[in-house]
Design an enzyme around this catalytic site. Structure first.
Site, PDB file in Angstrom:
ATOM      1  N   ASP A 255       1.151  -1.054  -0.476  1.00  0.00           N
ATOM      2  CA  ASP A 255      -0.438   0.040  -0.444  1.00  0.00           C
ATOM      3  C   ASP A 255       0.686   1.152   0.125  1.00  0.00           C
ATOM      4  OD1 ASP A 255      -2.602  -1.134  -0.011  1.00  0.00           O
ATOM      5  OD2 ASP A 255      -2.717  -0.996   1.981  1.00  0.00           O
TER       6      ASP A 255
ATOM      7  N   ASP B 222      -4.328  -3.061   4.928  1.00  0.00           N
ATOM      8  CA  ASP B 222      -4.900  -2.597   6.327  1.00  0.00           C
ATOM      9  C   ASP B 222      -6.207  -2.431   5.858  1.00  0.00           C
ATOM     10  OD1 ASP B 222      -5.633  -0.385   4.909  1.00  0.00           O
ATOM     11  OD2 ASP B 222      -4.173   1.119   5.343  1.00  0.00           O
TER      12      ASP B 222
ATOM     13  N   ASP C  13      -8.743  -5.807   2.075  1.00  0.00           N
ATOM     14  CA  ASP C  13      -7.811  -6.458   1.498  1.00  0.00           C
ATOM     15  C   ASP C  13      -7.652  -7.887   2.044  1.00  0.00           C
ATOM     16  OD1 ASP C  13      -6.286  -4.352   0.601  1.00  0.00           O
ATOM     17  OD2 ASP C  13      -6.314  -3.451   2.501  1.00  0.00           O
TER      18      ASP C  13
END
Length: 1143
Positions: free
Chosen positions: A473, A794, A798
């Site tokens: 990310d 997070d 996901d």
């Protein structure tokens, strides 16, 4: 209110139990009443609440709590609630006792063979042959024996048993400490998990275990609900109840339709407040644990008990049964075809080896089996040769006849041969391997905690060493996640810094402040700094914090606006999610009309704007041409500076006709743009260096983000993920999907294979895109070997990508509970550099085990050949059983400790990953093993056949049974051990490095073990006597032994000089599991990966809920017990905590 009064009147005279119940602790609800309430769903539940309490506020009054202020933070009151309604704690499963672990360790096949051999040997040593041996038996008994020596025959058997006990205790202790460590880890995770509640009108973060019935809890996106409750007020709340019902669709919750929230379910969207009604063993999750019971035998008792409790206090017993029926009916889909399929799949999964077995374990198992087979063949040949030689010599050459009275004597010989055979086998089988792996992993996991890696699945630590790709990310991992507004476009002006409030029209300023303050989660705030001079604290969503900070920078305050319009006055909220990429809030205006505030990704929201505020705060038309202009002149320059652009807009609705709020596209359209702001999230200073290390180590870093492509590209360039002049791809989610899907919209692996190798940045991506990318890279067959992919995540969505990846990293600070539950490792500091540390530790585990193997196999080869040839030529192994076991102990237990605890060095990151199919024993290692074996064998055979001449001592060859230990054989044993000790130092390097002493003092364990072993060896040789078959040596003899040992180091340098590339004849060993061995199960998993992505997240939990369902409907009969024992019990431990730590 009249309606409520009526309902409360009809409530009191109802069943009798309720008349005496309100006295329990002064609360108006009993435990049983609340438990029954929580078993209802939807309309039924609403009806019950209205009948019994009037509405949710009535329920809150009964529980003596306020829907807005929460409980008073009064210790006595909280304690009283815990006593009456229970604690929010589910007692964990009992750990295995030390004795159980000992028993498990005893199941090892080699150990069993040894025990049998030792017991037979012991039995025969106590068996005195009848009468004096006659001449007829031949001189096989070897004449002159001392009384003492004849009686010392038992020592060998006893010594073997003793060494078996040692191995068992070490293994059991190791397992026990591992278990203890994980319990510690688990409780640490539990303590760290906090939940937001309102007490005394203040928002507090309390540990999940501290929740009590009556608490008002704030529920938000990404939470795993820790207790049951009833929704008081919700905004667009959607819950994933698949862990309970098996239905993967998200359930919409609202106070007026379905207010029941259950523990163990996940919040997928929206936010809200609930009153906690059941905790711990009384919550839905807890009831299941009670039903499943902790121990195997208690299942039936517990089940009966559970039934009685379900039947809750006398008269409602029958009702409870009906209730169970209702639950069963409601969970019916599980028994439909789909349920059957799931069961089939579970069965299949049970037959397929568990996926938990990692690459390394696969390679090791294969290698151990190969070595074991070779050892077995060698030991069998040894025994056969010895027996044949003895039989031919005694009965053919000497022409003796087998006499009855000689039988015990001969049997004793055969037992001796059998023991020699077993000894060869023992030395050949590397029992130290599992020990080395365990020690290495346990040590790494402990140390990784210090490097901010909380490892939840042991094998993830070692898989990380093979990682070839990391999909990371952007926000919070590569950047600091401390966002600030640095540029803005307000009233036709582009401000490169924060504008002065006086420069803005009051109307614009007022609209902006309201739009930001109201249209953001009320849990997000900016608090004063903890220390003087520090930055203000950002609490909640960081993007919203940046906007609130912008309001403060404009010298205005968001708090008064929120107090004027509290959260429960908000008319409608469309919360942010990954599909909308925006958030909108509707409020009622004083004139009866409505105003909608919206904020979101600029390119998405600007498409919905038809007006914009000019410098005087008046509306001006905003045509597509104006939008393209704005994108070019304002948004792209901001994005190229690495800023995230957020558009803030509003829309007014007249009071005449209320719009259809469910038609979101209609409502959030024809907006008026107030402002566009550019938010900066600076790159963490340590990230570029960490990414450079990854690239040097052969790991490709890809950035997967929801941000706009220009921002993503700018940040990727700052991090060093992309370099100018390189051939790389930066794609947006839409373009990515266009390239990888065929005309029918299906994903094609060939198309994906053209995209992923060059892809470095995937922007504006959805969680599905992330999952598709990860799955595509893992399933790809284009390279020489399968890619090993690590993923960071997070968000709740996901989950599927984290599950699919070889190693999933969840963020410890910003991560949601769902993400943590799906992950393998939790980054406690959310920092990318911690991932690089994990790579180092993973490679270190791999190397430690290779070092151990290199050392162990050298010893194995030498010891087996010595025992084998020695036995064939001299009818006796030069190394006795007890000596062999001591060597085994050195090379197994101690060497695994010494070599498996080497700390990692930066040099580990200078080479490419090994890959899945790379053999454990490389050519270089094979060269070292065989090279050192040649040296050791030459020395030992020289000593065996001409040693007595060199040292001028008696020969130890052809000694009769039970003869005293000879100096000759003691020298051989001692030299052998010395060579192993010095070879252990050589084994510290496996890639052909010359300096084997490099960093030796950074590992105190290694130094201690080498010196300790040396000390014990002196004691054994000088004072070991008969049990160790040793005779004390003189100083000169000791110096010679040492000299030969040191020769190992010199010889190591000679071997290092030989180029490995010239030795084409050397084979590698210990390859990974073949492709066909893995794919079946991975395919089976992949089939339903996307359709039921969220359900896939928590297969363990689905099982318990399915368990509950079955128990409730078929709690009688053997099928129930069978189900508990075989299907559910093994899974309990997986699901014990909100995110469990698997062994």
């Amino acid at each position: 209110m009249g309606d409520m009064a009526n309902s409360s009147i009809e409530f009191h005279p109802k069943p009798q139990q309720q008349r005496e119940m309100p006295h329990v602790g002064g609360f108006g609800c009993t435990l049983a009443e609340l438990r029954n309430l929580m078993e209802l769903r939807g309309v039924e539940a609403l009806q019950k609440i209205q009948e019994a309490y009037g509405d949710v506020s009535g329920l809150c009054r009964r529980l003596k709590t306020s829907p807005t202020e929460g409980l008073a933070d009064n210790t006595n009151d909280l304690e009283k609630r815990r006593q009456i309604y229970g604690q929010n704690f589910i007692p964990p499963k009992q750990p295995k006792t030390f004795l159980q672990l000992v028993w498990e360790a005893l199941q090892d096949v080699t150990l069993i063979i040894l025990e049998v051999a030792a017991i037979v040997s012991l039995g025969l040593s106590f068996y005195a042959p009848p009468g004096e041996e006659s001449e007829a038996c031949g001189n096989v008994s070897g004449g002159a024996e001392d009384e003492g020596e004849a009686e010392a025959g038992w020592i060998e058997g006893a010594a073997i048993l003793l060494s078996v006990i040692c191995v068992v205790l070490v293994t059991a202790f190791n397992d026990w400490s591992k278990e203890k460590q994980f319990r510690g880890l688990q409780s640490r995770i539990e303590q760290e998990q906090k939940f937001t509640v309102i007490r005394n009108g203040q928002l507090l973060q309390v540990p999940v275990a501290a929740l009590v019935v009556g608490d008002i809890a704030q529920v938000k996106y990404g939470d795993l609900l820790p207790a049951d409750g009833v929704l008081i007020q919700g905004n667009d709340l959607k819950i994933d109840e698949s862990s309970l019902t098996g239905e993967s669709d998200h359930v919409r919750k609202s106070a007026d339709k379905d207010p029941m929230l259950l523990s163990g379910t996940h919040v997928m969207e929206g936010s809200g407040r609930m009153v906690v009604t059941a905790v711990g063993v009384n919550s839905q999750t807890g009831i299941i644990f009670t039903l499943l019971g902790a121990g195997g035998e208690e299942e039936e008792k517990k089940d009966k008990k559970g039934k009685q409790q379900d039947g809750a206090m006398d008269s409602s017993q029958i009702r409870a049964k009906k209730q169970d029926g209702a639950v069963a009916m409601e969970m019916q889909p599980l028994k439909s075809a789909e349920g059957g399929e799931m069961e089939e799949r579970e069965k299949k999964k049970a037959n397929v080896p568990k996926k938990e077995k990692s690459v390394l374990q696969g390679k090791l198992t294969k290698l151990a089996v190969q070595i074991g087979k070779a050892g077995l063949v060698m030991s069998a040949i040894t025994v056969i040769i010895l027996v044949l030689y003895f039989v031919i010599e005694t009965f053919v050459v000497d022409g003796r006849v087998w006499l009855a009275e000689c039988t015990p004597v001969y049997v004793q010989y055969f037992v001796k041969f059998f023991i020699i055979g077993v000894t060869v086998l023992v030395v050949a089988v590397p029992e130290g391997l599992p020990l080395a792996v365990t020690i290495s992993l346990a040590y790494s996991v402990k140390k990784m905690m210090k490097d901010n890696n909380l490892v939840r699945h042991l094998d993830a630590c070692e898989t990380m060493g093979n990682a070839t790709a990391i999909c990371s990310d952007k926000t919070g991992t590569l950047t600091t996640n401390r966002m600030t507004v640095v540029q803005s476009y307000l009233g036709d002006t582009h401000y490169k810094e924060i504008p002065a409030p006086s420069a803005l029209t009051p109307k614009i300023l007022d609209l902006l402040v309201h739009a930001i303050s109201i249209n953001s989660a009320y849990t997000t705030k900016i608090l004063p700094p903890e220390k003087e001079g520090a930055l203000p604290r950002q609490v909640g969503n960081k993007t919203e914090c940046a906007l609130l900070g912008f309001v403060l920078d404009l010298k205005r305050d968001f708090q008064p606006v929120r107090e004027q319009i509290p959260e429960d006055k908000l008319y409608k909220v469309y919360t942010f999610n990954s599909v909308r990429k925006s958030m909108s809030t509707v409020i009622r205006m004083p004139d009866g009309g409505f105003r909608l505030f919206s904020k979101g990704a600029s390119e998405i929201l600007l498409k919905k704007c038809t007006n914009i505020l000019n410098s005087n705060g008046e509306l001006r038309g905003f045509r597509p041409r104006d939008r393209d202009d704005m994108v070019k002149k304002i948004i792209e320059p901001m994005a190229c500076d690495g800023l995230r652009t957020i558009c803030i807009a509003y829309r007014d609705f007249s009071a005449i006709q209320e719009p259809d709020w469910d038609n979101e596209n209609e409502v959030v359209g024809e907006l008026t743009c107030i402002a566009v702001v550019g938010i900066e999230d600076p790159v963490r200073p340590e990230v570029p260096e960490a990414i450079r290390k990854c690239q040097r180590a052969g790991i490709t870093v890809r950035m997967v983000t929801g941000d706009n492509i220009n921002t993503a590209r700018a940040i990727a360039a700052k991090c060093g993920i992309i370099h100018p002049g390189e051939d790389f791809l930066c794609l947006e989610g839409k373009e990515f999907n266009r390239r990888i899907r065929n005309e029918k919209g299906e994903i094609e692996q060939e198309r994906l294979d053209k995209v992923w190798p060059k892809l470095r940045v995937l922007a504006r991506s959805s969680p599905t895109d992330k999952h598709t990318l990860v799955k595509g890279i893992i399933d790809s067959t284009t390279g020489e070997q399968r890619q090993v992919v690590a993923v960071t995540g997070d968000g709740t969505n996901d989950g599927p990508a984290l599950k699919k990846a070889d190693v999933g990293f969840a963020m410890g600070i910003a991560g949601t509970d769902v993400a943590k539950e799906a992950s393998d490792i939790i980054l406690t500091d959310d920092n990318f550099t911690s991932i690089v540390k994990a790579v180092m530790w993973g490679r270190n585990v791999y190397d430690s085990i290779s070092k151990f193997l290199q050392f162990q196999l050298t010893v194995n080869v030498v010891a087996v050949i010595v025992a084998f040839t020695g036995a064939c030529i001299t009818q006796d192994s030069p190394l006795k059983a007890v000596q062999m076991l001591w060597v085994n102990l050195i090379m197994d237990t101690f060497a695994s400790l010494a070599l498996a605890t080497e700390p990692p060095t930066e040099s580990l990151l200078l080479r490419k990953p090994y890959g899945r199919d790379k053999p454990l024993i490389s050519r270089t290692m094979m060269k070292n093993i065989l090279g050192h074996a040649v040296y050791q064998l030459t020395i030992i055979f020289t000593l065996l056949f001409v040693g007595e001449l060199f040292f001028d001592i008696d020969s130890g060859r052809n000694a009769p049974l039970h003869s005293p230990p000879s100096e000759h054989y003691t020298i051989i044993f001692n030299t052998f051990v010395m060579m192993q000790l010095f070879n252990e130092i050589n084994a510290r390097k496996i890639h052909g490095e010359r300096n084997v002493f490099d960093g030796i003092f950074s590992n105190p364990i290694f130094c201690t073990i080498v010196l300790g072993t040396f000390g014990i060896q002196i004691v054994i040789v000088q004072f070991g006597g008969k049990p160790f078959s040793c005779s004390p040596l003189s100083t000169e003899q000791w110096l010679w032994c040492l000299f030969v040992g040191v020769g190992e180091l010199v010889w190591g340098q000679v071997i290092a000089t030989i180029p490995t590339s010239q030795l084409k004849c050397l084979k590698e060993a210990g390859h990974g599991p073949g492709k066909d061995e893995m794919t079946d199960e991975e395919l089976a998993e992949g089939e339903e990966e996307i359709d039921h992505a969220e359900r896939e997240l928590r297969r363990g939990q689905i099982l318990w809920f399915r368990g509950l369902n079955r128990i409730q409907t078929q709690a009688t009969g053997p099928r129930f017990l069978d189900l508990v024992n075989h299907k559910i019990a093994p899974r309990i431990s997986e699901a014990c905590t909100p995110f469990s730590v698997a062994k």
